[in-house]
Design a protein around this motif. Structure first.
Motif, short mmCIF file in Angstrom:
data_model
loop_
_atom_site.label_atom_id
_atom_site.label_comp_id
_atom_site.label_asym_id
_atom_site.label_seq_id
_atom_site.Cartn_x
_atom_site.Cartn_y
_atom_site.Cartn_z
N SER A 172 0.27 15.31 0.64
CA SER A 172 -0.45 14.29 1.40
C SER A 172 0.47 13.59 2.38
O SER A 172 1.68 13.49 2.16
N ILE A 206 1.20 9.99 3.92
CA ILE A 206 0.98 8.57 3.64
C ILE A 206 0.84 7.85 4.98
O ILE A 206 1.83 7.64 5.70
N LYS A 251 0.82 -1.22 0.00
CA LYS A 251 0.00 0.00 0.00
C LYS A 251 0.85 1.26 0.00
O LYS A 251 0.49 2.27 -0.60
N GLU A 267 2.02 1.73 -3.53
CA GLU A 267 0.89 2.20 -4.33
C GLU A 267 0.58 3.66 -4.06
O GLU A 267 0.17 4.41 -4.96
N SER A 268 0.76 4.10 -2.81
CA SER A 268 0.53 5.51 -2.48
C SER A 268 1.51 6.40 -3.23
O SER A 268 1.13 7.45 -3.76
N TYR A 269 2.78 5.99 -3.29
CA TYR A 269 3.76 6.76 -4.05
C TYR A 269 3.41 6.77 -5.54
O TYR A 269 3.59 7.79 -6.23
N SER A 307 -8.31 5.29 -1.25
CA SER A 307 -8.68 4.91 -2.60
C SER A 307 -8.93 3.41 -2.66
O SER A 307 -8.08 2.61 -2.29
N ARG A 367 0.37 6.56 -6.86
CA ARG A 367 -0.77 7.48 -7.04
C ARG A 367 -0.31 8.94 -7.00
O ARG A 367 -0.73 9.75 -7.84
N ASP A 403 -4.75 11.48 -5.35
CA ASP A 403 -4.73 11.36 -3.89
C ASP A 403 -4.38 9.93 -3.50
O ASP A 403 -4.95 8.97 -4.04
N PRO A 404 -3.48 9.75 -2.54
CA PRO A 404 -3.09 8.39 -2.13
C PRO A 404 -3.96 7.81 -1.04
O PRO A 404 -3.85 6.64 -0.70
N ILE A 405 -4.84 8.63 -0.47
CA ILE A 405 -5.58 8.24 0.73
C ILE A 405 -6.98 7.75 0.38
O ILE A 405 -7.67 8.33 -0.46
#
Length: 456
Positions: A91, A93, A51, A54-56, A68, A58, A64-66
């Protein structure tokens, strides 16, 4: 050409972006993005680590990485179709932040200590991003939706590049080579924002002269730095009466380019995270479509195997010394001083400048100004140490960047805006036929292009 950042997290972040650029450019983003986390980290330990990666991904696509629930393939499709990158631009993470039990002393110049949690109070300096050793705080990258614009060529798309660019790449890589490279990937042209710094220097010189003639104690420049402007707006609103109503050179560049080129898109390229936010402020969002940083531009060229050293030159002289020197601390002050002297060489109007750099120094300086402890008539502030050459998304060191910017500024025979025929021709095409018209902030042409209304 080598990326000189020593920050492990930033290298990791740029590795993610580099891979995304390759996929998007060659039309494989939707098809192959689900495999990208495993390409970045070969043996992902657990769901939490996946995760985080994946946040990086996005964020590197401008999303937005949050919270989703969409797959990376669905997110890629969305990113390619974005016409604007939306706030919030920075954001946290969460999966990384949970691992941190440290209290970041001094990491926020506004709150003094601790991480910035109130983004309404954020001035956009990016200091928390650079100081977070775990990389839990990061900003969106705005290139993926630009790919379609560059490849489809439905609109003219201009790269508006900040004055600090002269000191960022290898010394052998000239402005003409960078212009050639940008045109190779689909930009219609590269425009130097320093030209618009010249125009705004002239405007601020007229404003300074007017205020001093009306016995104001001091003049605060609003040019260049959104960190400086945000700090005054949010924390020192009583000083707004002393501040120039001029927009920044970035905003002026975008507005003028669009006024002269119907349907044009403008991508600003600079050293700064705060410029991403400035481009999306309600009263300024008409000017710039996307913002990239020097470090991101480096990765784009690298991902597309563009060797700048061996490219042909496409040089032209666009800006005077006054516009080019904006990139370093004290540059705006020097530019306006020289221009005031040219406006009226026999004037008795004093010019005593004070320049602050770094968000904390800017805050301390404004506190001193309010207490009457500063003896100056022209006040300049830049949110980064060294000015724009010390921005959080630069490539070279502050010292090297400053040296090269000074060399670039001194390398032109045009010393002030009066000498810059390019700036005068631009204004003439806009119906502003004399520099003197810049003095009137109520003139409709000037107001629409070069003026903003600060909310007090």
């Amino acid at each position: 050409m080598s990326n000189t950042t020593n920050n492990y997290i930033q290298k990791y972040r740029m590795k993610v972006f580099n891979e995304l650029v390759k996929l998007a450019w060659f039309g494989k983003l939707e098809e192959e993005i689900e495999e990208l986390p495993h390409k970045i980290i070969e043996n992902i330990k657990d769901e939490k680590e996946r995760k985080i990666v994946e946040s990086y991904i996005r964020l590197a696509m401008g999303l937005d990485p949050i919270n989703s629930n969409k797959s990376l393939r669905e997110e890629a499709r969305k990113a390619l179709l974005l016409d604007k990158i939306k706030k919030p631009l920075v954001s946290v993470i969460e999966n990384i932040c949970e691992q941190c039990n440290r209290f970041h002393e001094g990491s926020c110049p506004i709150h003094g200590q601790g991480c910035m949690n109130d983004f309404e109070e954020c001035i956009g300096c990016g200091q928390c991003i650079e100081e977070c050793s775990l990389g839990a705080i990061s900003d969106k990258i705005e290139f993926i939706p630009v790919v379609n614009l560059l490849q489809e060529k439905r609109y003219p798309i201009f790269a508006a590049i900040a004055p600090a660019y002269a000191g960022q790449f290898d010394e052998s890589i000239t402005p003409g080579k960078i212009r050639t490279a940008l045109k190779m990937i689909g930009f219609s042209d590269m425009i130097e924002v320093a030209t618009f710094a010249d125009i705004l220097t002239m405007k601020e010189a007229y404003e300074y002269k007017h205020l001093m003639n009306n016995k104001k104690e001091y003049f605060i420049t609003s040019c260049c730095c959104p960190v400086w402007v945000n700090m005054i707006q949010k924390k020192y609103p009583t000083l707004l009466d002393h501040m120039s109503p001029a927009v920044s050179p970035m905003i002026a560049a975008g507005r003028v380019i669009k006024a002269l080129n119907e349907n044009a898109k403008v991508v600003f390229i600079g050293p700064c995270i705060a410029k991403k936010n400035e481009a999306k402020e309600e009263d300024l969002e008409d000017a710039i479509d996307y913002v990239l940083t020097f470090r991101e531009l480096y990765e784009i060229f690298d991902a597309l195997n563009i060797d700048l050293k061996n490219l042909p030159e496409e040089n032209r002289e666009e800006a005077a010394f006054t516009g080019r020197v904006y990139a370093r601390t004290g540059g705006v002050s020097k530019a306006v001083e020289l221009t005031v002297q040219r406006l009226d060489p026999h004037s008795n109007i004093p010019f005593k400048s004070e320049a602050f750099d770094g968000a904390k120094n800017c805050k301390d300086g404004l506190d001193q100004l309010l207490k009457g402890e500063i003896d100056a008539t022209f006040i300049e502030g830049m949110g980064c140490i060294g000015g724009c050459v010390g921005g959080p998304r630069t490539i070279n060191s502050i010292e090297e960047g400053t040296k090269r910017v000074d060399a670039y500024a001194n390398g032109t025979s045009m010393k002030t805006p009066f000498d810059n025929i390019n700036a005068l021709q631009l204004l003439t095409r806009l119906g502003i036929k004399r520099y003197e018209m810049l003095e009137n902030a109520e003139d409709e042409k000037v107001k629409n292009l070069l003026v903003r209304n600060f909310k007090n």
